[in-house]
Write an enzyme that holds these catalytic residues in place. Structure first.
Site, PDB file in Angstrom:
ATOM      1  N   LEU A 231       0.849  -1.195   0.000  1.00 51.83           N
ATOM      2  CA  LEU A 231       0.000   0.000   0.000  1.00 51.83           C
ATOM      3  C   LEU A 231       0.885   1.246   0.000  1.00 51.83           C
ATOM      4  CD1 LEU A 231      -2.905  -0.898   2.454  1.00 51.83           C
ATOM      5  CD2 LEU A 231      -2.412  -1.706   0.137  1.00 51.83           C
TER       6      LEU A 231
ATOM      7  N   GLN B 184      -5.504   3.589  -6.705  1.00 51.40           N
ATOM      8  CA  GLN B 184      -6.633   3.818  -5.800  1.00 51.40           C
ATOM      9  C   GLN B 184      -6.951   5.314  -5.897  1.00 51.40           C
ATOM     10  OE1 GLN B 184      -5.874   3.769  -1.587  1.00 51.40           O
ATOM     11  NE2 GLN B 184      -7.932   3.048  -1.083  1.00 51.40           N
TER      12      GLN B 184
ATOM     13  N   ARG C 256       2.185  14.812   6.816  1.00 53.63           N
ATOM     14  CA  ARG C 256       3.111  15.281   7.858  1.00 53.63           C
ATOM     15  C   ARG C 256       4.568  15.360   7.386  1.00 53.63           C
ATOM     16  NH1 ARG C 256       1.650  11.531  12.730  1.00 53.63           N
ATOM     17  NH2 ARG C 256       0.446  10.420  11.149  1.00 53.63           N
TER      18      ARG C 256
ATOM     19  N   LYS D  90      41.635  12.059 -13.137  1.00 59.44           N
ATOM     20  CA  LYS D  90      40.396  11.771 -13.872  1.00 59.44           C
ATOM     21  C   LYS D  90      40.713  10.990 -15.132  1.00 59.44           C
ATOM     22  CE  LYS D  90      38.804  13.581 -17.303  1.00 59.44           C
ATOM     23  NZ  LYS D  90      38.346  14.368 -18.452  1.00 59.44           N
TER      24      LYS D  90
ATOM     25  N   GLY E 179       4.297   0.743   2.038  1.00 54.84           N
ATOM     26  CA  GLY E 179       5.418   1.473   1.445  1.00 54.84           C
ATOM     27  C   GLY E 179       6.138   2.378   2.411  1.00 54.84           C
TER      28      GLY E 179
ATOM     29  N   TYR F  36      47.092  17.908 -11.298  1.00 59.87           N
ATOM     30  CA  TYR F  36      45.927  17.404 -12.025  1.00 59.87           C
ATOM     31  C   TYR F  36      46.407  16.471 -13.124  1.00 59.87           C
ATOM     32  CZ  TYR F  36      42.070  16.988 -15.245  1.00 59.87           C
ATOM     33  OH  TYR F  36      41.113  16.464 -16.076  1.00 59.87           O
TER      34      TYR F  36
HETATM   35  C1  UD1 Z   1      -3.440   1.155  10.203  1.00 56.86           C
HETATM   36  C2  UD1 Z   1      -4.346   0.080  10.787  1.00 56.86           C
HETATM   37  C3  UD1 Z   1      -4.050  -0.073  12.278  1.00 56.86           C
HETATM   38  C4  UD1 Z   1      -2.603  -0.363  12.505  1.00 56.86           C
HETATM   39  C5  UD1 Z   1      -1.734   0.687  11.833  1.00 56.86           C
HETATM   40  C6  UD1 Z   1      -0.290   0.263  11.892  1.00 56.86           C
HETATM   41  C7  UD1 Z   1      -6.337   0.229   9.435  1.00 56.86           C
HETATM   42  C8  UD1 Z   1      -7.740   0.663   9.375  1.00 56.86           C
HETATM   43  N1  UD1 Z   1      -5.705   0.470  10.563  1.00 56.86           N
HETATM   44  O1  UD1 Z   1      -3.817   2.383  10.814  1.00 56.86           O
HETATM   45  O2  UD1 Z   1      -4.845  -1.139  12.793  1.00 56.86           O
HETATM   46  O3  UD1 Z   1      -2.327  -0.405  13.886  1.00 56.86           O
HETATM   47  O4  UD1 Z   1      -2.091   0.827  10.447  1.00 56.86           O
HETATM   48  O5  UD1 Z   1       0.528   1.301  11.436  1.00 56.86           O
HETATM   49  O6  UD1 Z   1      -5.836  -0.391   8.509  1.00 56.86           O
HETATM   50  N2  UD1 Z   1      -3.436   3.591   2.632  1.00 56.86           N
HETATM   51  C9  UD1 Z   1      -3.793   3.515   1.306  1.00 56.86           C
HETATM   52  N3  UD1 Z   1      -5.078   3.769   0.943  1.00 56.86           N
HETATM   53  C10 UD1 Z   1      -6.021   4.106   1.848  1.00 56.86           C
HETATM   54  C11 UD1 Z   1      -5.659   4.186   3.212  1.00 56.86           C
HETATM   55  C12 UD1 Z   1      -4.363   3.925   3.570  1.00 56.86           C
HETATM   56  O7  UD1 Z   1      -2.960   3.217   0.458  1.00 56.86           O
HETATM   57  O8  UD1 Z   1      -7.161   4.317   1.436  1.00 56.86           O
HETATM   58  C13 UD1 Z   1      -2.066   3.329   3.016  1.00 56.86           C
HETATM   59  C14 UD1 Z   1      -1.415   4.553   3.624  1.00 56.86           C
HETATM   60  O9  UD1 Z   1      -0.728   5.282   2.622  1.00 56.86           O
HETATM   61  C15 UD1 Z   1      -0.463   3.966   4.623  1.00 56.86           C
HETATM   62  C16 UD1 Z   1      -1.127   2.655   5.039  1.00 56.86           C
HETATM   63  O10 UD1 Z   1      -2.058   2.347   4.032  1.00 56.86           O
HETATM   64  O11 UD1 Z   1       0.777   3.654   4.053  1.00 56.86           O
HETATM   65  C17 UD1 Z   1      -1.784   2.704   6.408  1.00 56.86           C
HETATM   66  O12 UD1 Z   1      -2.804   3.672   6.394  1.00 56.86           O
HETATM   67  P1  UD1 Z   1      -3.053   4.666   7.584  1.00 56.86           P
HETATM   68  O13 UD1 Z   1      -4.211   5.534   7.289  1.00 56.86           O
HETATM   69  O14 UD1 Z   1      -1.793   5.334   7.978  1.00 56.86           O
HETATM   70  O15 UD1 Z   1      -3.455   3.623   8.704  1.00 56.86           O
HETATM   71  P2  UD1 Z   1      -3.394   3.857  10.255  1.00 56.86           P
HETATM   72  O16 UD1 Z   1      -4.466   4.807  10.647  1.00 56.86           O
HETATM   73  O17 UD1 Z   1      -2.041   4.143  10.677  1.00 56.86           O
END
Ligand code: UD1
Ligand code: CA
Length: 456
Positions: free
Chosen positions: A8, A72, A15, A348, A100, A363
């Site tokens: 993902l 997505q 941030r 070089k 990622g 040089y």
């Molecule tokens: C998520 C988990 C949480 C876990 C935590 C660990 C969910 C709902 N919650 O929370 O249980 O403890 O990770 O770090 O999964 N992303 C997408 N598409 C989306 C949403 C997210 O690609 O629609 C990617 C984000 O870029 C990120 C990752 O998925 O890399 C996690 O998403 P994020 O929203 O940060 O999840 P957390 O709220 O941290």
């Protein structure tokens, strides 16, 4: 049954305060997402699917055809994100879901999850944290079996006390994933489709969930800010330093070395502080690298001593050479055995033959220098006429006096001597002495200028 890895990487990473998508920020000069892709490759994944969204084009141009892509368009949650990858999966595939922005999970750890997957078991990486704040909590029944995951924002006060958290990293059969994802909804505090909701649904229909912990906590640390990126960089550098020391290399301070690529070092080599290695660098045995050296894409053979503040780029250094302090090898430099390159010397696209010395302020570019040549201080090969580069050839045993200029194309044949301060414009034949020298003039009793008195 083959392994596919879904990563993902659609989130924006606000941030980071960056125009670049978060997953392209670098650890050891490699995009975070590439660390994850490398781990997938180490696991022997048949293919890796990147779920991209924010900055999709930039991610594509960074990762090229190492992975497959699905887009997505709207970030509706982690469950929705994995759903986008389903068309790239076959029902019998084992699927590993990774992130990622969680770059340092070791393949050994991921392998444990993969090995656990069956048609009726899902595998999940969890970790016990002193401060579980912000994470999804692992809910277990009285016998200790996982029954679900509850997000921080949806948790009861009692559930908030749970210290075992969801790392997000999981493995499941593709058919199982597909069926369960089809049934999740977004009736929750964030109105998102939560990937972790699949566990509750799986357990409800009689499946099991096995959990694993990583050996090290940093394996599951995600990056949300530049400060966290810097912290993980230090963790990664420290790990690489430990590996080198375990392989028999002395690091004067394992917290002050930066390896941004692949560094291979022979035993009993010693690396002093603040050295940076980039790209593919190979050092032989008993090599000494002084403080503040920068070495990229180069090979240094055994017994060579590199003194402080030396810069080496795309070069090959033979055995028992001495370089620096303050030497610079630019691309295409090749030093043969026992060559000496001293301070403020730039080389070089030039070969310096066995036992030859260029010790001070010179040089040497676009040149071939033979064996046992001595090039005096301040020598310059004038290789550029303003339009084209030309070659200088200096044969074995030649002595070039200090402060000479060799106007290329030019050749100094075997055992010839060039007198100090000469400008050489044509071939100097074997055993000849060549020099150009303006006549020395003297003036007796020269009246030296006198300083004007300071006006008050
Ligand atoms: C998520 C988990 C949480 C876990 C935590 C660990 C969910 C709902 N919650 O929370 O249980 O403890 O990770 O770090 O999964 N992303 C997408 N598409 C989306 C949403 C997210 O690609 O629609 C990617 C984000 O870029 C990120 C990752 O998925 O890399 C996690 O998403 P994020 O929203 O940060 O999840 P957390 O709220 O941290
Ligand atoms: Ca979130």
């Amino acid at each position: 049954m083959s392994l596919k890895v879904v990563i993902l990487a659609a989130g924006k990473g606000s941030r980071m305060k960056s125009a670049m998508p978060k997953v392209l920020h670098r650890i050891a000069d490699k995009p975070m997402v590439e660390h994850v892709v490398d781990a997938a490759a180490a696991l022997g994944a048949q293919s890796t699917v990147l779920v991209v969204g924010h900055g999709a084009d930039l991610v594509r141009s960074a990762m090229q055809d190492r992975v497959e892509y699905v887009v997505q368009k709207e970030q509706l949650g982690t469950g929705h994100a994995v759903e986008q990858a389903l068309p790239k999966l076959d029902a019998t595939d084992t699927v590993l879901v990774a992130y990622g922005d969680v770059p340092l999970t070791r393949p050994e750890t991921l392998q444990k999850l993969i090995s656990d997957v069956t048609d009726s078991n899902l595998a999940l990486l969890t970790v016990l944290l002193d401060d579980p704040n912000g994470y999804g909590r692992i809910v277990r029944d009285e016998t200790g079996n996982v029954v679900g995951i509850v997000e921080q924002k949806d948790a009861s006060d009692e559930q908030l006390n749970i210290r075992e958290i969801n790392t997000g990293i999981l493995a499941a059969r593709a058919s199982v994933l597909s069926e369960l994802l089809g049934r999740i909804d977004n009736n929750n505090a964030q109105q998102e489709y939560y990937l972790p909701d699949i566990f509750k649904l799986a357990v409800q229909q009689g499946m099991t969930v096995s959990t694993h912990h990583p050996e090290f906590e940093w394996e599951t640390v995600g990056v949300n800010s530049r400060a966290q990126l810097a912290e993980l960089e230090r963790v990664h550098q420290r790990n690489q330093a430990e590996d080198l020391m375990a392989a028999g290399i002395t690091l004067r301070d394992p917290d002050r070395i930066d390896i941004r690529g692949e560094l291979v070092v022979g035993t009993d080599s010693v690396i002093d502080i603040n050295c940076v290695f980039e790209g593919k660098v190979t050092l032989g045995e008993n090599v000494t690298v002084g403080p503040n050296c920068h070495i990229s894409n180069s090979t240094v053979a055994s017994g060579t001593v590199i003194k402080p503040n030396t810069v080496i780029e795309d070069s090959v250094v033979g055995e028992n050479c001495t370089l620096g302090p303050f030497a610079r090898l630019r691309p295409g430099a090749a030093l043969r055995k026992s060559a000496h390159i001293g301070n403020f010397v730039e080389i070089k696209k030039a070969t310096i033959g066995r036992g030859s010395k260029v010790n001070h302020l010179s040089y040497v570019g676009d040149s071939t220098v033979g064996e046992n040549v001595n090039i005096g201080a301040g020598t310059i090969t004038c290789n550029y006429d303003g339009a084209n580069k030309h070659q200088t050839v200096i044969e074995d045993g030649v002595f070039i006096g200090s402060c000479s200029q060799l106007i290329a194309p030019v050749k100094v044949e075997k055992n010839a001597v060039v007198g100090a301060g000469s400008t050489i414009t044509r071939t100097v034949a074997e055993n000849q002495l060549a020099f150009t020298r303006a006549p020395l003039k003297t003036v007796d009793n020269w009246p030296r200028p006198v300083k004007k008195p300071k006006s008050e």
